[in-house]
Write a protein that holds these residues in place. Structure first.
Motif, mmCIF file in Angstrom:
data_model
loop_
_atom_site.group_PDB
_atom_site.id
_atom_site.type_symbol
_atom_site.label_atom_id
_atom_site.label_comp_id
_atom_site.label_asym_id
_atom_site.label_seq_id
_atom_site.Cartn_x
_atom_site.Cartn_y
_atom_site.Cartn_z
ATOM 1 N N PRO A 95 33.580 3.200 1.347
ATOM 2 C CA PRO A 95 33.038 4.288 1.249
ATOM 3 C C PRO A 95 32.423 4.923 2.642
ATOM 4 N N GLY A 96 32.567 6.283 2.397
ATOM 5 C CA GLY A 96 31.384 7.003 3.551
ATOM 6 C C GLY A 96 32.309 7.643 4.748
ATOM 7 N N ARG A 97 31.870 8.713 5.243
ATOM 8 C CA ARG A 97 32.301 9.318 6.430
ATOM 9 C C ARG A 97 32.074 8.599 7.639
ATOM 10 N N GLY A 98 33.047 8.338 8.815
ATOM 11 C CA GLY A 98 32.704 7.819 9.788
ATOM 12 C C GLY A 98 33.848 6.504 9.978
ATOM 13 N N PHE A 99 34.030 6.228 11.585
ATOM 14 C CA PHE A 99 34.881 5.458 11.839
ATOM 15 C C PHE A 99 34.390 3.773 11.009
ATOM 16 N N GLU A 112 26.367 13.401 18.327
ATOM 17 C CA GLU A 112 27.145 13.065 17.349
ATOM 18 C C GLU A 112 27.400 11.613 17.120
ATOM 19 N N VAL A 113 27.082 10.961 17.944
ATOM 20 C CA VAL A 113 27.347 9.155 17.845
ATOM 21 C C VAL A 113 26.845 8.730 16.543
ATOM 22 N N PRO A 114 25.582 9.047 16.389
ATOM 23 C CA PRO A 114 25.244 8.478 14.917
ATOM 24 C C PRO A 114 26.082 8.688 13.677
ATOM 25 N N ALA A 115 26.423 10.021 13.616
ATOM 26 C CA ALA A 115 27.333 10.256 12.607
ATOM 27 C C ALA A 115 28.675 9.778 12.522
ATOM 28 N N LEU A 116 29.053 9.732 13.869
ATOM 29 C CA LEU A 116 30.732 9.062 13.999
ATOM 30 C C LEU A 116 30.626 7.716 13.556
ATOM 31 N N PHE A 117 29.813 7.041 13.684
ATOM 32 C CA PHE A 117 29.653 5.513 13.518
ATOM 33 C C PHE A 117 28.363 5.113 12.420
ATOM 34 N N THR A 118 28.288 6.174 11.644
ATOM 35 C CA THR A 118 27.346 5.651 10.502
ATOM 36 C C THR A 118 27.925 4.656 9.389
ATOM 37 N N THR A 119 28.792 4.467 9.256
ATOM 38 C CA THR A 119 29.818 3.452 8.581
ATOM 39 C C THR A 119 30.534 2.443 9.126
ATOM 40 N N LEU A 120 30.243 2.344 10.631
ATOM 41 C CA LEU A 120 30.662 1.211 11.345
ATOM 42 C C LEU A 120 30.602 -0.133 10.871
ATOM 43 N N GLU A 121 31.608 -0.893 10.624
ATOM 44 C CA GLU A 121 31.484 -2.225 10.218
ATOM 45 C C GLU A 121 31.956 -3.443 11.372
ATOM 46 N N PHE A 122 32.802 -3.090 12.216
ATOM 47 C CA PHE A 122 33.272 -4.140 13.143
ATOM 48 C C PHE A 122 33.605 -3.300 14.623
ATOM 49 N N VAL A 123 33.337 -4.092 15.678
ATOM 50 C CA VAL A 123 33.656 -3.981 16.901
ATOM 51 C C VAL A 123 34.622 -5.118 17.572
ATOM 52 N N VAL A 124 35.959 -4.629 17.692
ATOM 53 C CA VAL A 124 36.890 -5.728 18.265
ATOM 54 C C VAL A 124 36.764 -5.633 19.707
ATOM 55 N N ILE A 125 36.787 -6.429 20.601
ATOM 56 C CA ILE A 125 36.768 -6.530 22.002
ATOM 57 C C ILE A 125 37.907 -7.571 22.245
ATOM 58 N N ASP A 126 39.047 -6.863 22.785
ATOM 59 C CA ASP A 126 40.307 -7.612 23.504
ATOM 60 C C ASP A 126 39.997 -7.940 24.698
ATOM 61 N N GLU A 127 40.855 -8.976 25.170
ATOM 62 C CA GLU A 127 40.499 -9.624 26.314
ATOM 63 C C GLU A 127 39.243 -9.959 26.883
ATOM 64 N N LEU A 128 38.470 -10.421 25.913
ATOM 65 C CA LEU A 128 37.025 -10.594 26.226
ATOM 66 C C LEU A 128 36.532 -11.302 27.395
ATOM 67 N N HIS A 129 37.622 -12.336 28.147
ATOM 68 C CA HIS A 129 37.474 -12.763 29.436
ATOM 69 C C HIS A 129 37.513 -11.898 30.473
ATOM 70 N N ALA A 130 38.497 -10.904 30.372
ATOM 71 C CA ALA A 130 38.485 -9.751 31.374
ATOM 72 C C ALA A 130 37.052 -9.142 31.735
ATOM 73 N N PHE A 131 36.061 -9.173 30.529
ATOM 74 C CA PHE A 131 34.996 -8.451 30.915
ATOM 75 C C PHE A 131 33.679 -9.439 31.327
ATOM 76 N N ILE A 132 33.727 -10.510 31.006
ATOM 77 C CA ILE A 132 32.682 -11.487 31.242
ATOM 78 C C ILE A 132 32.514 -11.710 32.684
ATOM 79 N N GLY A 133 31.019 -11.521 33.194
ATOM 80 C CA GLY A 133 30.827 -11.721 34.475
ATOM 81 C C GLY A 133 31.078 -10.485 35.467
ATOM 82 N N GLN A 134 31.651 -9.290 35.038
ATOM 83 C CA GLN A 134 32.072 -8.312 35.651
ATOM 84 C C GLN A 134 31.286 -6.987 35.523
#
Length: 748
Positions: free
Chosen positions: A80-84, A154-176
């Protein structure tokens, strides 16, 4: 860090599927899947039954996206709830477009909206998502940054019900730089929502799972659940092919033009690529953009010569998005034979369909990259096929030791052997990333419309993504940004930090949200005449030599902020064909190269030409006495073989330069021009008996300290501190000195 072992084949048949929501099960039925993959089975209880962060590691096309989203969609569909409810973060817009096509159908089945959100998405689509936030949003780090800066309220309201952050290609970020920005964004997202939002990392290439877990949740990496696929992947067909070119050098001033010798072996390679890939779908990793264009042209001409339609197309970042998408779409459709001749642009997981074969021109620069590229083929129960093409010069008396030793070929062999051992480079961590810190300061100040220095330090330093930055160093960054020459920030009478005049212009520009930039091209100038441009990726100090247009040039001056290198002709011998300019080599790879020289067996994956080149390399290794010593002197020049990686080697080079010696790096070799071996030995003795050198002091001698986007706003003293943390291993200097001296003193 918790590691989950895969279930048995009998368990895989039934454990996870029934736990998924009815719409998700219906989607799987419609896809006519016979079973879930092992990592998908593992992910279902990890995501549905726990609140832990998770890393899902599997080969390319191993089902990682579905492993994450099948249980995530099942969990959030009726929330339930509004938000991504879920964010998917990708390093590439093209990957977002690809994943949107895959997730839209699944989310529609579950009656969840899914939104693309990046620079190519219209403002009206984003506005609609902001008015009715729900479901899943697919976004780049840069667009998430823009959302914080432009719509911070607006950010707190947009993500007030956020449950997951999925990060693809994790290796492309590490150390960069982007990885440090992403960590900061994720922390700011937790602050905005008032809780720790669960993180799920997806990656095909992870050398050190513990480091990856710590990157995903800094300070709590031991709590991250690691899920690794037990699948061995496809059968691999791999060959290293050798080619020889004349020992002659290109004429000065040729720049990117190729002389006849270059074109001869390039045509040989292109002819074999054409022969093996024509009529198929393939990838040809050609290295630089100039090489991509050269090989694409040769392959086009080969098609025209026999009157067949064009099927080889260039693909790199300088080409238009329309052209890149045309090539990607043609590969994915699979209706016409298509091969992309590319840089690293197609290394990451954009869905380009079933690639039958991969070609790698030149030695790869990391096992991780080689494994990622190999993983682009071998789908749909077919073997993964990759051919490595390596060109070396014909032996002659005046060749550089790097060419005599066939270093490029031996590096390729070492990489393949380590790949077979399932070894992969761990990400390099510990960098301060002061440039990214500067950008994040501006972003936080803009997001909040003004904030105190103490609050910024709390958000970014004490509790944020930059805990290694001391209060004094942080104050130094703030003072630099507020300097009257920069005017990026200013301080109100009550102590609030505000954007300065220049800072406002920078933040208002769309380019602000990206913390990374392509390596700068330095203009190389001799006696007022421009010789050409070079991307300077390694340490550069006056007195060192560089190679351009097949000639050696001695560095006279480095004008870092102007991106100019002033040189004079060097009268040393023939420059090496393989100079080590492609990237950082790991210590383990350098050690494996030495082992290749010491052995006698010929690897079965070499063709006859490369096997002959390896025999020559081992003969030269013995003739030069490198089986007994690590220091040799040839015609007044001294060469050191510490068998260490690029960072340790560069640090030792700076230490030797600090002792008054003209030393340059050439791949795994240190070269001291016009210097007798006894002078080198004396310096090494002093290093071996002393503590590690002061890295910041040595870094102050480096000419090219400006490497990242916001470095030009920082004083040289801060840049030296950053360089010392990011690019140096001072403890390696005494250790390497002792290693080099172990046998050298008895042989010289």
């Amino acid at each position: 860090m918790a590691t989950s072992s895969p279930p048995s084949s009998s368990e895989r048949a039934s454990t996870g599927f029934d736990r998924l929501s009815e719409p998700v099960r219906r989607w799987i039925w419609q896809k006519d899947w016979r079973e879930l993959r092992d990592v998908q089975e593992q992910a279902i209880p990890a995501i549905l039954d726990t609140e832990a962060d998770v890393i899902i590691a599997a080969a390319t096309a191993g089902g990682k996206t579905e492993a994450a989203f099948l249980p995530i969609i099942s969990r959030i569909a009726d929330a339930p709830g509004r938000g991504f409810k879920a964010i998917y973060i990708s390093p590439l817009k093209a990957l977002i477009n690809d994943q949107f096509g895959r997730l839209d159908e699944l989310c529609e089945m579950a009656e969840l909206p899914v939104y693309k959100w990046h620079g190519d998405v219209s403002a009206s689509v984003k506005a609609r998502a902001r008015r009715q936030p729900s479901g899943v949003v697919l976004i780049t780090p840069e667009s998430l940054e823009a959302l914080f800066v432009r719509r911070g309220v607006e950010v707190p309201a947009l993500f007030t019900t956020l449950e997951f952050v999925v990060i693809d290609e994790l290796h492309a970020f590490i150390g960069q730089e982007r990885g440090k920005q992403l960590q900061s964004l994720l922390h700011r997202l937790d602050i905005a929502t008032g809780r720790m939002v669960r993180r799920v990392g997806l990656s095909a290439t992870l050398g050190d799972m513990a480091l990856a877990a710590e990157f995903l949740r800094p300070g709590k990496g031991e709590d991250v659940v690691i899920l690794e696929s037990a699948s061995g992947g496809a059968t691999v067909h791999l060959q290293v092919r050798g080619y020889q070119r004349s020992s002659g050098t290109a004429a000065a001033g040729d720049g990117d033009n190729h002389n006849d010798d270059d074109l001869f072996f390039m045509r040989q390679i292109a002819d074999h690529v054409f022969e093996t890939l024509r009529g198929k779908n393939g990838l040809v990793f050609a290295g630089s953009r100039a090489s991509v264009e050269a090989y694409a042209d040769l392959l086009r001409l080969a098609s025209e010569k026999i009157g067949v339609p064009e099927e080889f197309f260039a693909h790199h970042a300088n080409l238009s998005r329309t052209h890149r998408e045309f090539v990607e779409g043609r590969l994915k459709e699979g209706k016409l034979p298509t091969s992309a001749v590319c840089t690293s642009t197609l290394e990451l997981g954009i869905d380009i369909g079933a690639v039958e074969s991969v070609a790698q021109i030149g030695a790869p620069w990391s096992v991780a990259s080689l494994r990622q590229r190999l993983g682009r083929s071998g789908r749909r129960n077919k073997p993964a096929v990759i051919r490595l093409y390596v060109a070396e010069r014909q032996l002659s008396g005046d060749l550089h030791p790097a060419d005599r030793l066939r270093c490029q070929l031996v590096q390729a062999i070492a990489m393949v052997r380590l790949l077979a051992k399932r070894w992969c480079e761990p990400p390099r961590i510990g960098a301060l990333h002061l440039s990214t810190l500067a950008q994040q300061v501006l972003a936080v100040v803009s997001q909040h419309g003004g904030v105190t220095a103490a609050r910024v330090f709390e958000l970014l330093g004490t509790r944020g993504a930059f805990p290694a930055v001391s209060p004094d160093l942080f104050v130094g960054v703030l003072r630099a940004l507020g300097d009257k020459e920069n005017r990026l920030i200013e301080q109100a009478p009550d102590g609030t930090l505000l954007l300065g005049e220049v800072g406002e212009r920078i933040v208002d520009h769309y380019d602000f949200y990206a913390v990374f930039q392509s390596p700068d091209e330095f203009r190389v100038v001799c006696e007022g005449k421009e010789l050409g441009t070079l991307p300077i990726l390694t340490v550069l100090v006056p007195g060192m030599t560089i190679i351009l247009s097949g000639r050696r040039w001695q560095v006279i001056e480095v004008r870092d902020r102007e991106k100019v290198v002033v040189v004079s002709p060097s009268h040393s011998g023939v420059p090496p064909m393989f100079g080590g300019e492609g990237g950082d080599l790991h210590d383990v790879v350098a050690a494996e190269m030495k082992q290749v020289y010491l052995e006698s067996a010929v690897p079965p994956f070499l063709d006859n030409a490369s096997a002959h080149l390896l025999t020559e390399a081992r003969s030269e290794f013995q003739r030069l006495g490198l089986h007994k010593t690590s220091i040799i002197e040839i015609d007044g020049d001294t060469f050191l073989f510490p068998w260490a990686g690029s960072v340790a080697l560069g640090t030792l080079a700076l230490a030797l330069k600090g002792s008054g010696l003209d030393v340059s790096t050439r791949g795994v070799i240190l070269e001291a021009s016009r210097t007798a071996a006894d002078g080198i030995v004396a310096a090494l003795r002093s290093f071996g008996d002393a503590p590690a050198p002061d890295a910041v002091y040595l870094a102050m001698t480096v000419g090219n300290l400006i490497r990242e986007k916001y470095d030009p706003y920082l004083p040289r003293e801060l840049l030296a501190v950053g360089y010392a943390f990011d690019r140096m291993e001072p403890d390696a200097v005494p250790a390497l000195a002792r290693r080099l001296l172990q046998k050298a003193e008895t042989e010289l």
